[in-house]
Design an enzyme around this catalytic site. Structure first.
Site, PDB file in Angstrom:
ATOM      1  N   GLY A  42     -18.130  -9.312   0.853  1.00  0.00           N
ATOM      2  CA  GLY A  42     -17.026  -8.572   1.456  1.00  0.00           C
ATOM      3  C   GLY A  42     -16.805  -7.267   0.723  1.00  0.00           C
ATOM      4  O   GLY A  42     -16.988  -7.180  -0.504  1.00  0.00           O
ATOM      5  N   ASN A  50     -11.395 -11.522  -7.115  1.00  0.00           N
ATOM      6  CA  ASN A  50     -11.585 -12.903  -6.670  1.00  0.00           C
ATOM      7  C   ASN A  50     -10.988 -13.917  -7.626  1.00  0.00           C
ATOM      8  O   ASN A  50     -10.570 -14.994  -7.192  1.00  0.00           O
ATOM      9  CB  ASN A  50     -13.072 -13.200  -6.510  1.00  0.00           C
ATOM     10  CG  ASN A  50     -13.538 -13.305  -5.066  1.00  0.00           C
ATOM     11  OD1 ASN A  50     -14.575 -13.875  -4.794  1.00  0.00           O
ATOM     12  ND2 ASN A  50     -12.781 -12.754  -4.137  1.00  0.00           N
ATOM     13  N   ASN A 107     -17.616 -18.754  -5.315  1.00  0.00           N
ATOM     14  CA  ASN A 107     -16.895 -18.673  -4.045  1.00  0.00           C
ATOM     15  C   ASN A 107     -17.801 -18.059  -2.981  1.00  0.00           C
ATOM     16  O   ASN A 107     -18.322 -16.964  -3.178  1.00  0.00           O
ATOM     17  CB  ASN A 107     -15.638 -17.821  -4.227  1.00  0.00           C
ATOM     18  CG  ASN A 107     -14.856 -17.591  -2.950  1.00  0.00           C
ATOM     19  OD1 ASN A 107     -14.262 -16.544  -2.753  1.00  0.00           O
ATOM     20  ND2 ASN A 107     -14.828 -18.571  -2.069  1.00  0.00           N
ATOM     21  N   ARG A 188      -8.675  -4.417  -2.832  1.00  0.00           N
ATOM     22  CA  ARG A 188      -9.978  -4.503  -2.199  1.00  0.00           C
ATOM     23  C   ARG A 188     -10.402  -3.151  -1.615  1.00  0.00           C
ATOM     24  O   ARG A 188     -11.556  -2.749  -1.713  1.00  0.00           O
ATOM     25  CB  ARG A 188      -9.952  -5.560  -1.081  1.00  0.00           C
ATOM     26  CG  ARG A 188      -9.763  -6.982  -1.557  1.00  0.00           C
ATOM     27  CD  ARG A 188     -10.983  -7.491  -2.294  1.00  0.00           C
ATOM     28  NE  ARG A 188     -12.142  -7.649  -1.460  1.00  0.00           N
ATOM     29  CZ  ARG A 188     -12.651  -8.810  -1.076  1.00  0.00           C
ATOM     30  NH1 ARG A 188     -12.083  -9.940  -1.439  1.00  0.00           N
ATOM     31  NH2 ARG A 188     -13.749  -8.863  -0.343  1.00  0.00           N
ATOM     32  N   HIS A 268     -10.145 -19.522   2.949  1.00  0.00           N
ATOM     33  CA  HIS A 268     -11.423 -19.301   2.277  1.00  0.00           C
ATOM     34  C   HIS A 268     -11.278 -19.092   0.777  1.00  0.00           C
ATOM     35  O   HIS A 268     -12.267 -19.142   0.057  1.00  0.00           O
ATOM     36  CB  HIS A 268     -12.095 -18.083   2.911  1.00  0.00           C
ATOM     37  CG  HIS A 268     -13.546 -17.926   2.590  1.00  0.00           C
ATOM     38  ND1 HIS A 268     -14.477 -18.924   2.789  1.00  0.00           N
ATOM     39  CD2 HIS A 268     -14.243 -16.868   2.083  1.00  0.00           C
ATOM     40  CE1 HIS A 268     -15.672 -18.499   2.421  1.00  0.00           C
ATOM     41  NE2 HIS A 268     -15.566 -17.259   1.984  1.00  0.00           N
ATOM     42  N   TRP A 269     -10.058 -18.833   0.315  1.00  0.00           N
ATOM     43  CA  TRP A 269      -9.832 -18.494  -1.092  1.00  0.00           C
ATOM     44  C   TRP A 269      -8.982 -19.549  -1.775  1.00  0.00           C
ATOM     45  O   TRP A 269      -7.821 -19.309  -2.136  1.00  0.00           O
ATOM     46  CB  TRP A 269      -9.153 -17.133  -1.203  1.00  0.00           C
ATOM     47  CG  TRP A 269     -10.041 -15.963  -0.953  1.00  0.00           C
ATOM     48  CD1 TRP A 269     -11.397 -15.902  -0.979  1.00  0.00           C
ATOM     49  CD2 TRP A 269      -9.604 -14.632  -0.633  1.00  0.00           C
ATOM     50  NE1 TRP A 269     -11.847 -14.641  -0.712  1.00  0.00           N
ATOM     51  CE2 TRP A 269     -10.774 -13.835  -0.491  1.00  0.00           C
ATOM     52  CE3 TRP A 269      -8.362 -14.032  -0.455  1.00  0.00           C
ATOM     53  CZ2 TRP A 269     -10.721 -12.477  -0.190  1.00  0.00           C
ATOM     54  CZ3 TRP A 269      -8.305 -12.686  -0.147  1.00  0.00           C
ATOM     55  CH2 TRP A 269      -9.471 -11.921  -0.023  1.00  0.00           C
TER      56      TRP A 269
END
Length: 289
Positions: A42, A50, A107, A188, A268-269
């Site tokens: 990403g 992360n 991850n 990000r 997802h995290w």
């Protein structure tokens, strides 16, 4: 009375090392058995973005290294000349920082690297922890005929790394919309726009013929999954819209010494949405070795 230790920051933990092919940026804290944190893909993904809730929590009993993989963060980008093999990049990194054997915590894309390393270099991996990671082999219930909902948003953010697309990306990674803060989206976005060469490299890599891509090599590992010797823990959000939890279910079906932690109300995290529980799980699993 002794004063409390200062909180770790991105700046205080920042390090660089030169490997055979790349200048690698990473964050390091603590002492003890090494735990290497491998971020997902990403635009704007970094070891710090992360894993910032994880680095300090685990550093009380372990040497924690959160790596910016080649093509992300402050590390060199990947090219056709350097290759796109993250397993080789990781083992070169471990050599340079003096780590013979480590617990790998990955991850998504980082989980793919961790799984591949556990197969190709079993002597380097003491424990394998994945979260939200794909697993080699066919899926029955995941999205068919193309990428998942989350991967579509991720690709769009690579193509147009606008603040709006970054916000969409962060939202789809989480179950709770409140976790998709402006701060996280801005972090990000800043990391992505600071290195447009990384964005180009990712999009160029996506155009590599399928049989030559790292993805093809990864999904070719299906017959070797059962040979993973490292104790394995797969953590997955039941509400993950990027990588379906059936991937972790399949992984723990074939890896002999494995367990699955499936979290409701989690996307997802897991390491961000359920940081305290995630940190306890990893610290307990790796233990003192």
């Amino acid at each position: 009375m002794t004063s409390a230790s200062p909180a770790l920051t991105a700046q205080s933990t920042s390090r660089f090392v030169q490997t055979k092919r790349f200048r690698i940026h990473y964050h390091e804290a603590g002492q003890g058995h090494p735990i290497v944190l491998l971020h997902g893909s990403g635009p704007g993904a970094t070891g710090w973005s992360n894993f910032r809730p994880t680095i300090e929590a685990l550093s009380s009993g372990h040497r924690v290294l959160a790596v910016d993989m080649p093509g992300w963060g402050e590390s060199d980008t990947q090219t056709a000349e350097t290759g796109r093999d993250h397993v080789d990049a990781l083992t070169d990194f471990l050599d340079e920082v003096g780590v013979d054997r480590a617990a790998l915590v990955g991850n998504s894309m980082g989980g793919m690297t961790a799984i591949s390393t556990a197969i190709r270099h079993p002597d380097r991996v003491s424990h394998l922890v994945t979260m939200g990671a794909p697993c080699p082999g066919p899926n029955l219930f995941s999205a068919g005929n193309g990428p998942s909902e989350g991967l579509k948003v991720l690709i769009e953010a690579y193509q147009e790394p606008t603040a709006e697309n970054m916000k969409r990306l962060v939202r789809i990674m989480c179950f709770d919309p409140a976790m998709a803060t402006d701060e996280l989206a801005a972090l990000r976005s800043a990391a992505a726009t600071a290195h447009p060469e990384h964005l180009r490299s990712f999009l160029e890599g996506a155009q590599v013929p399928p049989h030559e891509s790292p993805m093809a090599a990864f999904f070719g590992l299906t017959p070797q999954l059962g040979g993973i010797k490292a104790p394995t823990m797969a953590i997955h959000g039941r509400d993950d819209r990027v990588v379906h939890f059936e991937n972790s279910l399949r992984l723990t079906t074939v890896v002999p010494d494995s367990r699955l932690v499936l979290l409701n109300r989690c996307g997802h995290w897991a390491q961000i949405e359920h940081a305290a529980e995630f940190n306890r799980l990893v610290a307990s699993f790796v233990g003192t070795v």
